[in-house]
Design a protein around this motif. Structure first.
Motif, PDB file in Angstrom:
ATOM      1  N   CYS A 723      12.092 -10.648  -3.140  1.00 55.09           N
ATOM      2  CA  CYS A 723      10.906 -10.773  -2.282  1.00 55.09           C
ATOM      3  C   CYS A 723      11.068 -10.085  -0.938  1.00 55.09           C
ATOM      4  N   ALA A 724      12.244  -9.561  -0.638  1.00 58.80           N
ATOM      5  CA  ALA A 724      12.471  -8.937   0.664  1.00 58.80           C
ATOM      6  C   ALA A 724      11.815  -7.565   0.706  1.00 58.80           C
ATOM      7  N   ALA A 725      10.800  -7.438   1.547  1.00 61.50           N
ATOM      8  CA  ALA A 725      10.121  -6.156   1.810  1.00 61.50           C
ATOM      9  C   ALA A 725       9.436  -5.567   0.582  1.00 61.50           C
ATOM     10  N   VAL A 726       9.140  -6.382  -0.414  1.00 62.14           N
ATOM     11  CA  VAL A 726       8.428  -5.919  -1.608  1.00 62.14           C
ATOM     12  C   VAL A 726       7.254  -6.865  -1.832  1.00 62.14           C
ATOM     13  N   PRO A 727       6.054  -6.526  -1.338  1.00 64.60           N
ATOM     14  CA  PRO A 727       4.918  -7.442  -1.469  1.00 64.60           C
ATOM     15  C   PRO A 727       4.533  -7.709  -2.918  1.00 64.60           C
ATOM     16  N   VAL A 775      10.899 -17.412   3.540  1.00 62.83           N
ATOM     17  CA  VAL A 775      10.933 -16.534   4.708  1.00 62.83           C
ATOM     18  C   VAL A 775      10.669 -15.092   4.300  1.00 62.83           C
ATOM     19  N   ASN A 776      11.362 -14.619   3.255  1.00 62.75           N
ATOM     20  CA  ASN A 776      11.203 -13.225   2.835  1.00 62.75           C
ATOM     21  C   ASN A 776       9.816 -12.968   2.255  1.00 62.75           C
ATOM     22  N   ALA A 777       9.277 -13.958   1.543  1.00 62.61           N
ATOM     23  CA  ALA A 777       7.925 -13.788   0.992  1.00 62.61           C
ATOM     24  C   ALA A 777       6.895 -13.678   2.120  1.00 62.61           C
ATOM     25  N   VAL A 778       7.037 -14.500   3.143  1.00 63.08           N
ATOM     26  CA  VAL A 778       6.116 -14.445   4.283  1.00 63.08           C
ATOM     27  C   VAL A 778       6.227 -13.094   4.988  1.00 63.08           C
ATOM     28  N   LYS A 779       7.460 -12.649   5.227  1.00 58.20           N
ATOM     29  CA  LYS A 779       7.637 -11.348   5.879  1.00 58.20           C
ATOM     30  C   LYS A 779       7.005 -10.221   5.069  1.00 58.20           C
ATOM     31  N   SER A 780       7.158 -10.238   3.767  1.00 58.14           N
ATOM     32  CA  SER A 780       6.611  -9.185   2.918  1.00 58.14           C
ATOM     33  C   SER A 780       5.087  -9.190   2.939  1.00 58.14           C
ATOM     34  N   LEU A 781       4.476 -10.354   2.893  1.00 59.57           N
ATOM     35  CA  LEU A 781       3.018 -10.446   2.813  1.00 59.57           C
ATOM     36  C   LEU A 781       2.352 -10.191   4.163  1.00 59.57           C
ATOM     37  N   TRP A 782       3.055 -10.398   5.276  1.00 56.86           N
ATOM     38  CA  TRP A 782       2.422 -10.244   6.590  1.00 56.86           C
ATOM     39  C   TRP A 782       2.798  -8.947   7.303  1.00 56.86           C
ATOM     40  N   THR A 783       3.955  -8.371   6.953  1.00 55.04           N
ATOM     41  CA  THR A 783       4.432  -7.218   7.744  1.00 55.04           C
ATOM     42  C   THR A 783       4.639  -5.950   6.938  1.00 55.04           C
ATOM     43  N   SER A 784       4.732  -6.012   5.616  1.00 50.13           N
ATOM     44  CA  SER A 784       5.022  -4.816   4.849  1.00 50.13           C
ATOM     45  C   SER A 784       3.849  -3.842   4.911  1.00 50.13           C
ATOM     46  N   ALA A 785       4.166  -2.572   4.845  1.00 48.73           N
ATOM     47  CA  ALA A 785       3.132  -1.545   4.817  1.00 48.73           C
ATOM     48  C   ALA A 785       2.355  -1.650   3.520  1.00 48.73           C
ATOM     49  N   ARG A 786       1.140  -1.158   3.565  1.00 48.13           N
ATOM     50  CA  ARG A 786       0.283  -1.246   2.381  1.00 48.13           C
ATOM     51  C   ARG A 786       0.917  -0.494   1.220  1.00 48.13           C
ATOM     52  N   ALA A 788       0.941   1.186  -2.619  1.00 52.72           N
ATOM     53  CA  ALA A 788       0.014   1.887  -3.512  1.00 52.72           C
ATOM     54  C   ALA A 788      -0.233   1.094  -4.777  1.00 52.72           C
ATOM     55  N   ASN A 789       0.679   0.146  -5.099  1.00 56.64           N
ATOM     56  CA  ASN A 789       0.567  -0.587  -6.354  1.00 56.64           C
ATOM     57  C   ASN A 789      -0.128  -1.935  -6.210  1.00 56.64           C
ATOM     58  N   VAL A 790      -0.522  -2.316  -5.010  1.00 56.28           N
ATOM     59  CA  VAL A 790      -1.130  -3.616  -4.812  1.00 56.28           C
ATOM     60  C   VAL A 790      -2.243  -3.481  -3.773  1.00 56.28           C
ATOM     61  N   SER A 791      -3.350  -4.143  -4.016  1.00 56.50           N
ATOM     62  CA  SER A 791      -4.506  -4.052  -3.109  1.00 56.50           C
ATOM     63  C   SER A 791      -4.349  -5.021  -1.945  1.00 56.50           C
ATOM     64  N   GLN A 792      -5.111  -4.737  -0.878  1.00 61.10           N
ATOM     65  CA  GLN A 792      -5.089  -5.623   0.276  1.00 61.10           C
ATOM     66  C   GLN A 792      -5.677  -6.975  -0.073  1.00 61.10           C
ATOM     67  N   ASP A 793      -6.630  -6.975  -0.978  1.00 62.15           N
ATOM     68  CA  ASP A 793      -7.205  -8.249  -1.400  1.00 62.15           C
ATOM     69  C   ASP A 793      -6.158  -9.132  -2.073  1.00 62.15           C
ATOM     70  N   ALA A 794      -5.302  -8.512  -2.884  1.00 66.63           N
ATOM     71  CA  ALA A 794      -4.247  -9.284  -3.542  1.00 66.63           C
ATOM     72  C   ALA A 794      -3.276  -9.856  -2.524  1.00 66.63           C
ATOM     73  N   ILE A 795      -3.004  -9.071  -1.494  1.00 69.67           N
ATOM     74  CA  ILE A 795      -2.099  -9.559  -0.457  1.00 69.67           C
ATOM     75  C   ILE A 795      -2.724 -10.727   0.294  1.00 69.67           C
ATOM     76  N   LEU A 796      -4.022 -10.600   0.642  1.00 71.99           N
ATOM     77  CA  LEU A 796      -4.706 -11.687   1.350  1.00 71.99           C
ATOM     78  C   LEU A 796      -4.778 -12.946   0.495  1.00 71.99           C
ATOM     79  N   ALA A 797      -5.003 -12.758  -0.806  1.00 71.16           N
ATOM     80  CA  ALA A 797      -5.040 -13.921  -1.695  1.00 71.16           C
ATOM     81  C   ALA A 797      -3.682 -14.612  -1.752  1.00 71.16           C
ATOM     82  N   ALA A 798      -2.625 -13.819  -1.779  1.00 71.30           N
ATOM     83  CA  ALA A 798      -1.286 -14.395  -1.802  1.00 71.30           C
ATOM     84  C   ALA A 798      -0.986 -15.131  -0.499  1.00 71.30           C
ATOM     85  N   ARG A 799      -1.452 -14.573   0.630  1.00 68.15           N
ATOM     86  CA  ARG A 799      -1.246 -15.254   1.906  1.00 68.15           C
ATOM     87  C   ARG A 799      -1.909 -16.640   1.903  1.00 68.15           C
ATOM     88  N   ASN A 800      -3.137 -16.674   1.399  1.00 64.49           N
ATOM     89  CA  ASN A 800      -3.848 -17.956   1.365  1.00 64.49           C
ATOM     90  C   ASN A 800      -3.097 -18.989   0.528  1.00 64.49           C
TER      91      ASN A 800
END
Length: 991
Positions: A723-727, A775-786, A788-800
Motif C-alpha cells: 500500500c505504500a505509494a500505490v493507490p 498509515v500507508n493506505a492513507v498516504k497513498s490515497l491522499w498524496t499520491s499523484a494521479r 493512469a490505472n485508477v480514476s479520481q472517483d475511485a480514489i475519492l470513493a476509497a477515501r470515504n
C-alpha cells in the motif's frame, strides 16, 4: 574364581608422537600442556625407559593406592589375582556385577527411554571380551622372576620393589597444596624419557598391570555409594590423577608405538574410579575439578587418538580401544553433570576438539552405519556388532557432553553479555575465541558437526556401501532398538548444535557457504569433501533427501503393540525435528549479509535449487517449500535482488497462485515472508498487487490465526509494503472482491479484517504493524499523484471508506501508546493530519484524540484471579522482540503512555523527548492547523454535528499553551509552523 596371567601384545603405529610440555598454564606449545597441574618436567635431557625414576614413582603410587584399599578394607573382588596364584584368589568373595543394557560399561542413553539428563552412568568392569583377553595372557617374567607385585601390606616396603625405601608414608587425606609424590624431581635429576621400545619394557608393563589390578576392586566398590565420601576425601583421587600424568608421559614419549594393552587397561580402571566417585556426589566432582581431572582424561584420549589415527585403516577400533574411550567419556560425563565449574574447565579448544573428534570419528561410530550394506572391513569383523554398540555409546556420551558445555556457555553468555562471536574476526584464534564454544565448534569441529548427517544421504551412503553388497549386518531386534535410540540422541544433539551455531555465529555461516577445499588425504568413504561441495550443500542434501529410516518406523506395523507404535511415532517426530533444525540452519546461512551476493550469483546453483524446492507439492514436502521460501526471502534483501527474482526469475505469478491455496502454516509463513521482501521495490508493488495477493492473504488475519503471530505479523508487513505509494493497492485494501462472497464464507475487505485483528489481538508488534498499513493506505490515497490505472472517483470513493471512526481510533491509539517509538508517533500524526483535512475527518480525528481508552484499575487487577493456567503462563512468557521501525530509539527512558492521544501531541509540541527532531513538532503543528481549517471551512461533506465541532474547539484550546511556548522558545525550524497553528487556534475559538 580363576586367576590369569598376561602376555604383552604390541600395537604399532607409524608416526612419532610429539612430546608435550606439561605445564599448568596454557600456551601454544601443545595439546597436553594443560593436563598436568602439579608436576613440571624438564625436557633438557633424556633417559632410557629403564630409568628407575618413572618406575619408582609408578610403584609408589601403586603402593599408596594399595594402602588406601587396606585402610578402607577393600578386598579384591575383581577376579584378578595379585600373585598369579589361582588358589589364593579362589577364596575371595566377589561382588555381583550389574549387567548393563548393550554393554558391560553403561547402558545407552536415549531421548525417550533414558533417565533424566542429570543422571550419572555407572562404569562397571570392562567388557567380557576385554576380560577374556586378560585371562588368556600369561603373566610376564624377567630373568625367570615373576613381575607381579605381592600384597604390599604383608611385606616390608623395602622388599616390595626397587626404590620402595624412598616411599614416604602418605596421609589418607590429601591437603590442597600437597604434591602427588614425596618430592619433586631435582634440577639435576634426568627427566622422564621412554625409548622407542618402551612398550616392550616388561617391568614397566607389569607395573601398569599392577595398577589396574589395584584400582579395579576400588572401582567396583564405588558402584555403590557407601565408600564414595571416604574414598573421595582420601588420597585416591590425587593418586589417580598422578597415575594419569605418568600414563600421558608414557604414551607421549612412546615414539611410533600406540598405547599397548597394559596402558589401555590401566587407564580404563583409572577412568572407572573417577567416574564412579562422581555418581550423585557433587563434593567429589568439586574435588576432581580442583585436580583438573576432566581435562586430564581428555588429554589421555587425545594422546591415544593421535597415535591411533596414524594408521590409514578404516576399520573400527578394537574392543579394548573402544572400552578405553567408553570409560573416558563416562568419566567426563559424570564429572560434569550439573557441575558448572567442571563444564567451564571443559569449555576450551583442547577439550571441545577432543570431544567432537571422539563423537564423530569414523572408526568409532557414525549414525546409521550399522543399517547400510557393510564394507569389507565390517563384513570380515566378527565383533562388528559389539563394536558398533560400544561406539554408539561412546559417540552419544561425547555429543551429550558437548551439548551440555554448549548450553551452559550459552546461558552464561546471555546472562552476562560480552563480545558476541559474530564480532570476532574470522580465522583469528584470539584467546576469547578459543573459549567461545560456538567459535570453537565452527573453526575446529565444523566437519565433525556435519558428519553424523552424512550416512542418511544417498551421496555418502551409496559411496560407503559396496556396489556388490546389498545385505546389511545381521543385527537382532534388541540391538536395532539400542542403536536406533543412540542414533536418535546423536542426531537431535547435532541438529540443535547446528541450528544454534548457524543462528548465532557469523563464522559458521561464512564457513558453510564456502566450498570445501580438496583433501586428497581424506578417507573416500567418510570425507565430506568427496560427497558435498560445501557445508551448506551437506545441510541442503540432508533436508532434501534424508528420509526416516525404516528401522525407526518398524514399530508402526499393524502387528506392533501400542507401546511399540508410540515409540515409533516418537522416533518419527524426532527425525522430523532434526530435519527442521537443519532446515533452519540453511535459512540462517542464507540470511547472512556476507553470503548474500555469493549465494545469489548463481555460481553455487543456490537460487535454482531453492526454486526447485518451492515447486514441490506442499502437501508432500512442506518442509522443502517453507525452507525454500524463507531462504529466498533472505536473499531478497536488496532492491536489485528483489527486482531480479520478480522480473528475471518470474517468481511472482507462481508465488501468488501458491498463496491462494496455501493451507499449511509453515508454507504460508514462508510465502508471506518472501512476498513481503519482494514487495519493497516500487515496480514490484504493482506486479504483486495485480496478482491479487491482497485478497489472498485476508484469511491469515482471521481469528483462527491469532495463535500464529509470525504469520499475522508477516501478513501485515506485506500489506504495508504493497500500500505504500500505490493507490491501486490501497483501493484493493478497502474494496471487497467481487463475487467472493458465499453463503458459508461471507467475504470481507482486507481493511475490515485488519481492523478486526487490531481490536482483537494483544501482541503489540503485530498491532502496530497492522496500524502502519492504515498509515500507508492513507498516504497513498491522499498524496499520491494521479495514476493512469485508477480514476479520481475511485480514489475519492476509497477515501470515504477509510474515513471511519475505527480507522481513525486505531491511528490515534498508535500515537498514544508509542512513546517508546517516536517514528510511530510521527507516522500516526501525519496520517491523522491527512484524514483531518476534510470537515468530517477533522471532527472524527478530534474525537479520537480526546478519547480516553478505559484503563483497568490496578487494584482490581491485583485482586482478580487468572482465568486459566494458560493465561498466566502467557503473561509470564517472554514476548517476541518488537520488529517495528529500526529507527525507533530505545536508548533513553520514554515517558509512559498518556491518557489520550492529544496529550501525546502536546508532548511532541513541547519537545519533551529529545529523540524527536524539530520536524516532528512541525508535523504536530500541521495536525492542529489542518483540523482547525477543515472545521471552519464550508464543506458539503457529512458532519458529526455539534459534538464534532466542540471536539475540534477543545483540541484547539488544549494545544494553545504548547503552541505558544513553541512559538516563543522552540527551535528555528518550528517557529513558522507554530505561528500558523496558533493563528488557526485563535480563530477556532469563535466556533
Amino acid at each position: 574364581m580363576l586367576s590369569f596371567q598376561r602376555t604383552h601384545p604390541f600395537l604399532s603405529s607409524e608416526q612419532h608422537l610429539r612430546r608435550p610440555s606439561l605445564k599448568r598454564n596454557r600456551s601454544s606449545q601443545g595439546h597436553l600442556h594443560a593436563f598436568c597441574p602439579r608436576m613440571r618436567l624438564s625436557t633438557e635431557t633424556s633417559q632410557p625407559s629403564g630409568s628407575p625414576s618413572l618406575k619408582d614413582d609408578l610403584a609408589r603410587l601403586i603402593h599408596q593406592i594399595h594402602k588406601t584399599s587396606t585402610i578402607h578394607n577393600i578386598t579384591n573382588d575383581s577376579g584378578v589375582s595379585f600373585s598369579g596364584d589361582s588358589s589364593a584368589s579362589a577364596s575371595i568373595t566377589t561382588l555381583p556385577v550389574r549387567q548393563a543394557t548393550g554393554s558391560s560399561v553403561a547402558s545407552t542413553i536415549t531421548p525417550e527411554s533414558a533417565p533424566a539428563r542429570t543422571s550419572t552412568v555407572t562404569l562397571d568392569a570392562p567388557s567380557d571380551a576385554s576380560q577374556a583377553n586378560r585371562n588368556a595372557q600369561p603373566q610376564p617374567t624377567l630373568a625367570g622372576r615373576s613381575l607381579a607385585l605381592p600384597l604390599l601390606s604383608q611385606l616390608d616396603p623395602a622388599l616390595a620393589f626397587p626404590g620402595a625405601s624412598k616411599v614416604v608414608a602418605s596421609p589418607s587425606i590429601l591437603k590442597a597444596d600437597e604434591p602427588f609424590f614425596s618430592s619433586a624431581p631435582s634440577s639435576a635429576q634426568p627427566a622422564y624419557s621412554l625409548s622407542p621400545s618402551s612398550s616392550q619394557d616388561f617391568e614397566l608393563n607389569s607395573l601398569w598391570d599392577s595398577l589396574a589390578r589395584q584400582l579395579k576392586p576400588i572401582a567396583d566398590l564405588l558402584r555403590s555409594g557407601r565408600h564414595r565420601t571416604s574414598l573421595g576425601t582420601s588420597r585416591l583421587p590425587a593418586d589417580c590423577i598422578a597415575a594419569l600424568q605418568l600414563w600421558l608421559l608414557t604414551c607421549s614419549d612412546s615414539s611410533k608405538l600406540t598405547p599397548n594393552q597394559h596402558l589401555l587397561e590401566a587407564a580404563i580402571e583409572i577412568f572407572r574410579v573417577l567416574a564412579n566417585l562422581c555418581i550423585d556426589h557433587d563434593a567429589n566432582r568439586t574435588l576432581l575439578d580442583g585436580l583438573n581431572a576432566a581435562p586430564s582424561v581428555l588429554g589421555a584420549v587425545a594422546a591415544a587418538l593421535r597415535t591411533l589415527d596414524n594408521s590409514r585403516s578404516s576399520a573400527l577400533f578394537s574392543i579394548t580401544v573402544l572400552t578405553f574411550l567408553r570409560a573416558a567419556m563416562g568419566a567426563v560425563l559424570n564429572m560434569q553433570l550439573e557441575h558448572i565449574a567442571t563444564r567451564r574447565s571443559l569449555a576450551s579448544l583442547d577439550c571441545i576438539t577432543t570431544l567432537t573428534a571422539v563423537a564423530s570419528h569414523p572408526r568409532i561410530y557414525l549414525p546409521h552405519l550399522w543399517a547400510l550394506p557393510p564394507t569389507v572391513q565390517l563384513e570380515n569383523d566378527k565383533d562388528a556388532i559389539t563394536k558398533l554398540k560400544m561406539g554408539a555409546t561412546v559417540s552419544s556420551w561425547a555429543w551429550r557432553i558437548v551439548q551440555e558445555i554448549f548450553d551452559d556457555a550459552k546461558e552464561e553468555k546471555e546472562a552476562q553479555p560480552g563480545t558476541p562471536s559474530d564480532e570476532m574476526h574470522d580465522g583469528i584464534d584470539t584467546d576469547a575465541a578459543s573459549h567461545d564454544v560456538r567459535s570453537v565448534l565452527t573453526r575446529h569441529a565444523f566437519d565433525a558437526l556435519l558428519r553424523p548427517l552424512a550416512l542418511y544421504t544417498p551421496a555418502v551412503s551409496d559411496r560407503t556401501a559396496g556396489a556388490d553388497r546389498s545385505q546389511p549386518l545381521p543385527v537382532d531386534d534388541d540391538d536395532v532398538e539400542e542403536l536406533v535410540d543412540a542414533d536418535a540422541e546423536i542426531l537431535q544433539t547435532v541438529g540443535t548444535l547446528l541450528e544454534s551455531c548457524a543462528a548465532d555465529d557469523a563464522g559458521f555461516r561464512a564457513r558453510a557457504a564456502k566450498q570445501f577445499a580438496a583433501n586428497d588425504d581424506g578417507d573416500t568413504n567418510t570425507s565430506l569433501q568427496h560427497s558435498f561441495r560445501s557445508g551448506l550443500d551437506a545441510l541442503m542434501v540432508f533436508v532434501e533427501s534424508a528420509e526416516t529410516p525404516l528401522q525407526w518406523t518398524r514399530g508402526s506395523a499393524v502387528s506392533a503393540s501400542d507401546e511399540e507404535r508410540q515409540a515409533a511415532e516418537e522416533l518419527q517426530k524426532a527425525f522430523a525435528q532434526v530435519k527442521a533444525s537443519v532446515a533452519r540452519a540453511v535459512v540462517a546461512v542464507s540470511g547472512d549479509d556476507a553470503n548474500m551476493e555469493e549465494l545469489f550469483s548463481g555460481s553455487m546453483g543456490f537460487i535454482d535449487r531453492l526454486k526447485a524446492w518451492i515447486r514441490h507439492d506442499p502437501k508432500q514436502r512442506d518442509d522443502l517449500v517453507s525452507c525454500g521460501m524463507l531462504a529466498l526471502g533472505n536473499l531478497a534483501r536488496s532492491d536489485a535482488h528483489c527486482l531480479s527474482l520478480v522480473q528475471d526469475h518470474a517468481l511472482a505469478p507462481f508465488l501468488a497462485s501458491l498463496l491462494a491455496q496455501a493451507d499449511d502454516i509453515k508454507v504460508a509463513h514462508g510465502l508471506v515472508s518472501l512476498l513481503k521482501n519482494l514487495s519493497i521495490p516500487a515496480p514490484n508493488k504493482r506486479i504483486i498487487g495485480d496478482l491479487d495477493a491482497i485478497h489472498a492473504v485476508v484469511r491469515f488475519l482471521g481469528r483462527d490465526k491469532d495463535t500464529v503471530q509470525p504469520l499475522q505479523f508477516g501478513t501485515a508487513g506485506l500489506l504495508k509494503h504493497l500500500c505504500a505509494a500505490v493507490p491501486e493497492n490501497a483501493i484493493r485494501l478497502v474494496d471487497i472482491e467481487a463475487g467472493a462472497q458465499t453463503a458459508s464464507a461471507p467475504s470481507t475487505s482486507a481493511l475490515n479484517a485488519l481492523l478486526d485483528m487490531i481490536a482483537r489481538i494483544d501482541d503489540v508488534p503485530t498491532k502496530m504493524e497492522a496500524t502502519r498499513v492504515l498509515v500507508n493506505a492513507v498516504k497513498s490515497l491522499w498524496t499520491s499523484a494521479r495514476s493512469a490505472n485508477v480514476s479520481q472517483d475511485a480514489i475519492l470513493a476509497a477515501r470515504n471508506k477509510i474515513v471511519r471512526r475505527d480507522v481513525i481510533q486505531a491511528l490515534a491509539e498508535m500515537v498514544r501508546t508509542s512513546p517508546k517509538y517516536p517514528v510511530l508517533v510521527n507516522e500516526g500524526i501525519m496520517a491523522l493530519t491527512l484524514i483531518g483535512s476534510e470537515r468530517a475527518g477533522a471532527e472524527l480525528v478530534s474525537l479520537s484524540l480526546l478519547n480516553q481508552p478505559h484503563a483497568a484499575n490496578a487494584d482490581d487487577d491485583a485482586d482478580d484471579e487468572m482465568a486459566s493456567d494458560t493465561e498466566a503462563a502467557a503473561l509470564r512468557a517472554p514476548r517476541r522482540r518488537s520488529t517495528v521501525d529500526s529507527s525507533a530509539s530505545t536508548s533513553s527512558h520514554p515517558l509512559p503512555p498518556p491518557a489520550c492521544a492529544l496529550d501525546m501531541v502536546n508532548l511532541v509540541l513541547a519537545r519533551r523527548d529529545a529523540r524527536m527532531p524539530p520536524q516532528f513538532a512541525c508535523n504536530a503543528c500541521a495536525l492542529v492547523l489542518s483540523l482547525c481549517h477543515a472545521a471552519s471551512a464550508q464543506s458539503t461533506t457529512a458532519s458529526t454535528g455539534a459534538i464534532g465541532q466542540q471536539a475540534v474547539a477543545r483540541v484547539a484550546a488544549t494545544t494553545r499553551p504548547a503552541l505558544e511556548r513553541l512559538k516563543e522558545h522552540g527551535p528555528t525550524e518550528a517557529l513558522s509552523a507554530a505561528a500558523d497553528a496558533l493563528d488557526a487556534v485563535s480563530k477556532a475559538a469563535t466556533f
